[in-house]
Design an enzyme around this catalytic site. Structure first.
Site, short mmCIF file in Angstrom:
data_model
loop_
_atom_site.label_atom_id
_atom_site.label_comp_id
_atom_site.label_asym_id
_atom_site.label_seq_id
_atom_site.Cartn_x
_atom_site.Cartn_y
_atom_site.Cartn_z
N ILE A 1 4.65 1.95 6.97
CA ILE A 1 5.64 2.68 6.18
C ILE A 1 5.82 2.02 4.82
CG2 ILE A 1 8.03 3.52 6.15
CD1 ILE A 1 8.02 2.88 9.23
N CYS A 2 5.78 2.81 3.77
CA CYS A 2 6.05 2.29 2.44
C CYS A 2 7.53 2.51 2.13
CB CYS A 2 5.19 3.00 1.41
SG CYS A 2 5.59 2.50 -0.26
N LEU A 3 8.31 1.46 2.31
CA LEU A 3 9.75 1.58 2.10
C LEU A 3 10.21 0.26 1.52
CD1 LEU A 3 12.20 3.40 2.62
CD2 LEU A 3 12.39 2.39 4.89
#
Lengths: 155, 154
Positions: free
Chosen positions: A86-88
């Site tokens: 996840i790109c967070l």
């Protein structure tokens, strides 16, 4: 489990006592730092009606470093790659020890409602999103139907 | 500005906080050496008690493997942290009851540290974090910017 920090015990208890709506997080029976998570696709999003399995792991340094979270269910989303990573920002450089398992999962739920193709993790999906949003959303809806429908044994 | 690893060089930074109570309890221990050991001494024995530092978020390295720049950064950070006021919880602050880092309630007499944004933490908890990231966990305010503002408005 010996030596589990009080904070992890407290967070686990609070998660059980007051669960977040649309999210379940259950600690693994053998490893109290590993959580089995299910996030319901938010309404009004292409993930609506889907149940997404994730794994969440609290590293040794938690809460000084962020939990490791990954989607186990296949999902068509510009900020989530094929491996479920996840790109967070709060999972990376914007992590703060004031955040919790609860807030992390809420942020992930929010990310499903608001994909951000300008900060992509999966370039193909992001390009699709930017060039033809409607078709990308259709695809995301289709993947939700195929991979995230009730049969939770289906990774 | 030298790259000497000793912390709390009170002379240059104390102007940030004027006439403040100097927290000179030397609670932040200076690392036990000044320079990394020369390569021929890289035996396992000195590594056993080597403190671990976090030159940037997510990076953990024993003190003897830090680059010169990282050593400078860490030494400066130790100095700055030492200039943030400390105190002991006396139960009068009704708003801050729990340390958001460890999620334990403050107990009377426990050492606290106050950030310029007025957020309060256990000293041990926040110092650990500030060595990784010089920001307030609650409001994400960069602590050094806030320190400077305090100085300018005084």
């Amino acid at each position: 489990m010996s030596g589990l920090p009080r904070r992890i015990i407290k967070e686990t208890q609070r998660l059980m006592a007051e669960p977040v709506s649309g999210i379940t997080a259950v600690p693994d029976e053998h490893n109290s730092r590993y959580f089995h998570v299910v996030v319901a696709g938010p309404s009004q999003s292409p993930y609506e009606g889907g149940l997404f399995k994730l794994e969440l792991f609290l590293p040794e340094e938690y809460p000084m470093s962020a939990p490791k979270v990954r989607f186990m269910t296949k999902i068509y989303h510009p900020n989530i790659d094929k491996l479920g990573r996840i790109c967070l920002d709060i999972l990376k450089d914007k992590w703060s020890p004031a955040l919790q398992i609860r807030t992390v999962l809420l942020s992930i739920q929010a990310l499903l409602s608001a994909p951000n193709p300008d900060d992509p993790l999966d370039n193909n999906v992001a390009d699709h999103w930017k060039s033809n949003e409607k078709s990308a959303i259709d695809q995301a809806r289709q993947w939700t139907q195929t991979y995230a429908k009730s049969n939770m044994n289906n990774h | 500005m030298g790259n000497c690893f000793k912390s709390s060089s009170n002379d240059d930074i104390s102007l940030l906080r004027g006439n403040d109570t100097e927290s000179n309890e030397s609670t932040i221990e200076p690392p036990p050496f000044v320079e990394p050991p020369p390569p021929y001494r890289a035996q396992p024995e000195p590594q056993r008690r080597m403190p671990i530092y976090h030159p940037s978020p997510g990076v953990s390295r024993p003190a003897n493997q830090l680059s010169e720049d990282e050593q400078i950064k860490i030494a400066q950070r130790l100095g700055l942290i030492n200039h943030l006021p400390t105190g002991k919880y006396d139960g009068t602050n009704k708003k801050a009851k729990e340390c958001v880092i460890c999620m334990n309630e403050f107990l009377i007499g426990e050492p606290l540290r106050y950030l310029p944004c007025m957020h309060i933490y256990h000293k041990e908890c926040i110092d650990d974090w500030l060595m990784r990231s010089f920001t307030c966990p609650s409001c994400m305010e960069p602590v050094d910017a806030a320190l400077l503002t305090t100085y300018q408005t005084n």
